[in-house]
Write a protein that holds these residues in place. Structure first.
Motif, PDB file in Angstrom:
ATOM      1  N   ASN A 183       0.824  -1.209   0.000  1.00 43.74           N
ATOM      2  CA  ASN A 183       0.000   0.000   0.000  1.00 43.74           C
ATOM      3  C   ASN A 183       0.857   1.257   0.000  1.00 43.74           C
ATOM      4  O   ASN A 183       0.560   2.232  -0.704  1.00 43.74           O
ATOM      5  CB  ASN A 183      -0.938   0.011   1.205  1.00 43.74           C
ATOM      6  CG  ASN A 183      -2.144  -0.877   1.018  1.00 43.74           C
ATOM      7  OD1 ASN A 183      -2.131  -1.803   0.213  1.00 43.74           O
ATOM      8  ND2 ASN A 183      -3.195  -0.635   1.769  1.00 43.74           N
ATOM      9  N   ILE A 184       1.934   1.238   0.797  1.00 41.89           N
ATOM     10  CA  ILE A 184       2.813   2.404   0.863  1.00 41.89           C
ATOM     11  C   ILE A 184       3.363   2.723  -0.524  1.00 41.89           C
ATOM     12  O   ILE A 184       3.382   3.884  -0.952  1.00 41.89           O
ATOM     13  CB  ILE A 184       3.964   2.149   1.869  1.00 41.89           C
ATOM     14  CG1 ILE A 184       3.405   2.064   3.300  1.00 41.89           C
ATOM     15  CG2 ILE A 184       5.022   3.248   1.774  1.00 41.89           C
ATOM     16  CD1 ILE A 184       4.395   1.551   4.332  1.00 41.89           C
ATOM     17  N   ILE A 185       3.782   1.705  -1.253  1.00 45.08           N
ATOM     18  CA  ILE A 185       4.362   1.887  -2.587  1.00 45.08           C
ATOM     19  C   ILE A 185       3.296   2.265  -3.614  1.00 45.08           C
ATOM     20  O   ILE A 185       3.494   3.177  -4.428  1.00 45.08           O
ATOM     21  CB  ILE A 185       5.122   0.617  -3.010  1.00 45.08           C
ATOM     22  CG1 ILE A 185       6.353   0.438  -2.117  1.00 45.08           C
ATOM     23  CG2 ILE A 185       5.512   0.667  -4.485  1.00 45.08           C
ATOM     24  CD1 ILE A 185       7.009  -0.928  -2.210  1.00 45.08           C
ATOM     25  N   LEU A 186       2.148   1.596  -3.591  1.00 47.49           N
ATOM     26  CA  LEU A 186       1.089   1.893  -4.564  1.00 47.49           C
ATOM     27  C   LEU A 186       0.574   3.321  -4.418  1.00 47.49           C
ATOM     28  O   LEU A 186       0.297   3.996  -5.417  1.00 47.49           O
ATOM     29  CB  LEU A 186      -0.063   0.895  -4.421  1.00 47.49           C
ATOM     30  CG  LEU A 186       0.242  -0.531  -4.893  1.00 47.49           C
ATOM     31  CD1 LEU A 186      -0.905  -1.471  -4.521  1.00 47.49           C
ATOM     32  CD2 LEU A 186       0.515  -0.573  -6.393  1.00 47.49           C
ATOM     33  N   VAL A 187       0.447   3.787  -3.182  1.00 51.75           N
ATOM     34  CA  VAL A 187      -0.004   5.167  -2.952  1.00 51.75           C
ATOM     35  C   VAL A 187       1.003   6.156  -3.539  1.00 51.75           C
ATOM     36  O   VAL A 187       0.618   7.185  -4.102  1.00 51.75           O
ATOM     37  CB  VAL A 187      -0.223   5.410  -1.435  1.00 51.75           C
ATOM     38  CG1 VAL A 187      -0.343   6.890  -1.112  1.00 51.75           C
ATOM     39  CG2 VAL A 187      -1.469   4.659  -0.958  1.00 51.75           C
ATOM     40  N   PHE A 188       2.294   5.829  -3.442  1.00 51.88           N
ATOM     41  CA  PHE A 188       3.328   6.690  -4.039  1.00 51.88           C
ATOM     42  C   PHE A 188       3.261   6.647  -5.566  1.00 51.88           C
ATOM     43  O   PHE A 188       3.319   7.687  -6.232  1.00 51.88           O
ATOM     44  CB  PHE A 188       4.716   6.261  -3.546  1.00 51.88           C
ATOM     45  CG  PHE A 188       5.830   7.071  -4.136  1.00 51.88           C
ATOM     46  CD1 PHE A 188       6.083   8.352  -3.677  1.00 51.88           C
ATOM     47  CD2 PHE A 188       6.612   6.563  -5.162  1.00 51.88           C
ATOM     48  CE1 PHE A 188       7.101   9.121  -4.232  1.00 51.88           C
ATOM     49  CE2 PHE A 188       7.627   7.317  -5.723  1.00 51.88           C
ATOM     50  CZ  PHE A 188       7.876   8.597  -5.251  1.00 51.88           C
ATOM     51  N   ILE A 189       3.143   5.453  -6.125  1.00 51.81           N
ATOM     52  CA  ILE A 189       3.096   5.300  -7.589  1.00 51.81           C
ATOM     53  C   ILE A 189       1.932   6.090  -8.180  1.00 51.81           C
ATOM     54  O   ILE A 189       2.055   6.710  -9.242  1.00 51.81           O
ATOM     55  CB  ILE A 189       3.006   3.799  -7.965  1.00 51.81           C
ATOM     56  CG1 ILE A 189       4.341   3.107  -7.693  1.00 51.81           C
ATOM     57  CG2 ILE A 189       2.599   3.613  -9.433  1.00 51.81           C
ATOM     58  CD1 ILE A 189       4.293   1.598  -7.806  1.00 51.81           C
ATOM     59  N   PHE A 190       0.806   6.113  -7.483  1.00 54.94           N
ATOM     60  CA  PHE A 190      -0.384   6.798  -8.004  1.00 54.94           C
ATOM     61  C   PHE A 190      -0.203   8.309  -8.104  1.00 54.94           C
ATOM     62  O   PHE A 190      -0.976   8.978  -8.789  1.00 54.94           O
ATOM     63  CB  PHE A 190      -1.613   6.454  -7.162  1.00 54.94           C
ATOM     64  CG  PHE A 190      -2.653   5.691  -7.919  1.00 54.94           C
ATOM     65  CD1 PHE A 190      -3.623   6.348  -8.664  1.00 54.94           C
ATOM     66  CD2 PHE A 190      -2.645   4.310  -7.916  1.00 54.94           C
ATOM     67  CE1 PHE A 190      -4.568   5.648  -9.381  1.00 54.94           C
ATOM     68  CE2 PHE A 190      -3.587   3.593  -8.634  1.00 54.94           C
ATOM     69  CZ  PHE A 190      -4.549   4.263  -9.375  1.00 54.94           C
ATOM     70  N   LEU A 191       0.818   8.851  -7.432  1.00 50.83           N
ATOM     71  CA  LEU A 191       1.090  10.284  -7.565  1.00 50.83           C
ATOM     72  C   LEU A 191       1.393  10.673  -9.006  1.00 50.83           C
ATOM     73  O   LEU A 191       1.187  11.811  -9.414  1.00 50.83           O
ATOM     74  CB  LEU A 191       2.289  10.679  -6.685  1.00 50.83           C
ATOM     75  CG  LEU A 191       2.079  10.698  -5.174  1.00 50.83           C
ATOM     76  CD1 LEU A 191       3.395  10.984  -4.474  1.00 50.83           C
ATOM     77  CD2 LEU A 191       1.018  11.723  -4.772  1.00 50.83           C
ATOM     78  N   PHE A 192       1.891   9.705  -9.793  1.00 49.48           N
ATOM     79  CA  PHE A 192       2.343   9.990 -11.155  1.00 49.48           C
ATOM     80  C   PHE A 192       1.311   9.610 -12.212  1.00 49.48           C
ATOM     81  O   PHE A 192       1.600   9.676 -13.406  1.00 49.48           O
ATOM     82  CB  PHE A 192       3.666   9.251 -11.405  1.00 49.48           C
ATOM     83  CG  PHE A 192       4.714   9.597 -10.393  1.00 49.48           C
ATOM     84  CD1 PHE A 192       5.443  10.778 -10.502  1.00 49.48           C
ATOM     85  CD2 PHE A 192       4.943   8.771  -9.304  1.00 49.48           C
ATOM     86  CE1 PHE A 192       6.396  11.111  -9.556  1.00 49.48           C
ATOM     87  CE2 PHE A 192       5.898   9.103  -8.347  1.00 49.48           C
ATOM     88  CZ  PHE A 192       6.624  10.276  -8.471  1.00 49.48           C
ATOM     89  N   GLU A 193       0.116   9.250 -11.773  1.00 48.75           N
ATOM     90  CA  GLU A 193      -0.917   8.808 -12.707  1.00 48.75           C
ATOM     91  C   GLU A 193      -1.209   9.848 -13.785  1.00 48.75           C
ATOM     92  O   GLU A 193      -1.375   9.525 -14.967  1.00 48.75           O
ATOM     93  CB  GLU A 193      -2.209   8.483 -11.949  1.00 48.75           C
ATOM     94  CG  GLU A 193      -3.315   7.993 -12.847  1.00 48.75           C
ATOM     95  CD  GLU A 193      -4.701   8.315 -12.339  1.00 48.75           C
ATOM     96  OE1 GLU A 193      -5.659   7.835 -12.957  1.00 48.75           O
ATOM     97  OE2 GLU A 193      -4.812   9.065 -11.352  1.00 48.75           O
ATOM     98  N   ALA A 194      -1.256  11.118 -13.407  1.00 47.44           N
ATOM     99  CA  ALA A 194      -1.635  12.184 -14.344  1.00 47.44           C
ATOM    100  C   ALA A 194      -0.624  12.362 -15.482  1.00 47.44           C
ATOM    101  O   ALA A 194      -0.944  12.964 -16.505  1.00 47.44           O
ATOM    102  CB  ALA A 194      -1.796  13.505 -13.593  1.00 47.44           C
TER     103      ALA A 194
END
Length: 196
Positions: free
Chosen positions: A126-137
């Motif tokens: 979860n910690i990593i996925l939440v970080f990865i989602f920062l770059f979705e845009a």
């Protein structure tokens, strides 16, 4: 136990908003689930007159909630982001299976040398996925779905691997760091929600 259940509520929050496709809110739920997961153990160990039965009950509750927080929530996130296309069922099955295997292994064998996990601990997902989602845009929906899928597959492999990773959750300093990270991510994703 109440903190564990608040963590479960955070995961349900994440699942609900994943299904709706409001991923910023889902990320907030996913990271708060980790924080409450870390806090419940620290609070439990500080409680006076805590019996072995109380400890055993809390451990079982924690494991059952972990499968929701770190197995079901990411699998639904992946399915939703992939518009529930059948190909994403494979990734969802893999991360859920890896989570079940990881938790079963830990329940049976515990920590290696009392300080290290065998395999990447699930809370890291979860910690990593939440970080990865920062770059979705920065990516198209199709490209980011591939990034998310690949990330989940890699995390699943690490979860069931033989690598040893330190136990982070029992250290108060790490809890402060996670708290800072949680509030930072909540602020960022909250700002994104307000500016949609």
């Amino acid at each position: 136990n109440l903190l564990s259940l608040v963590g479960l509520a955070s995961s349900i929050f994440a699942i609900y908003f994943s299904i709706l496709g409001i991923y910023e809110a889902a990320m907030i739920g996913m990271i708060w689930a980790v924080l409450f997961d870390w806090l419940d153990g620290i609070v439990a160990r500080k409680m006076a007159n805590r019996s072995a039965t109380d400890s055993s009950f809390g451990s079982q509750l924690d494991i059952l909630i972990d499968i929701v927080s770190y197995g079901i929530a990411p699998s639904i996130l992946l399915l939703s982001y992939g518009n529930f296309k059948p190909i994403f069922l494979i990734g969802a099955f893999i991360i859920l299976s890896a989570s079940a295997l990881r938790l079963s292994y830990f329940s049976t064998f515990g920590l290696a040398d009392g300080k290290r996990y065998v395999g990447l601990a699930l809370d890291n997902n979860n910690i990593i996925l939440v970080f990865i989602f920062l770059f979705e845009a920065f990516f198209s929906g199709v490209t980011f779905s591939i990034i998310l899928y690949t990330s989940i597959l890699l995390l699943s492999i690490l979860n069931v691997s033989r690598i040893e990773t330190p136990k982070l959750s029992g250290n108060p300093i790490n809890v402060y760091l996670l708290s800072t990270y949680t509030f930072a991510m909540t602020s960022i994703y909250g700002w994104k929600l307000l500016n949609q």
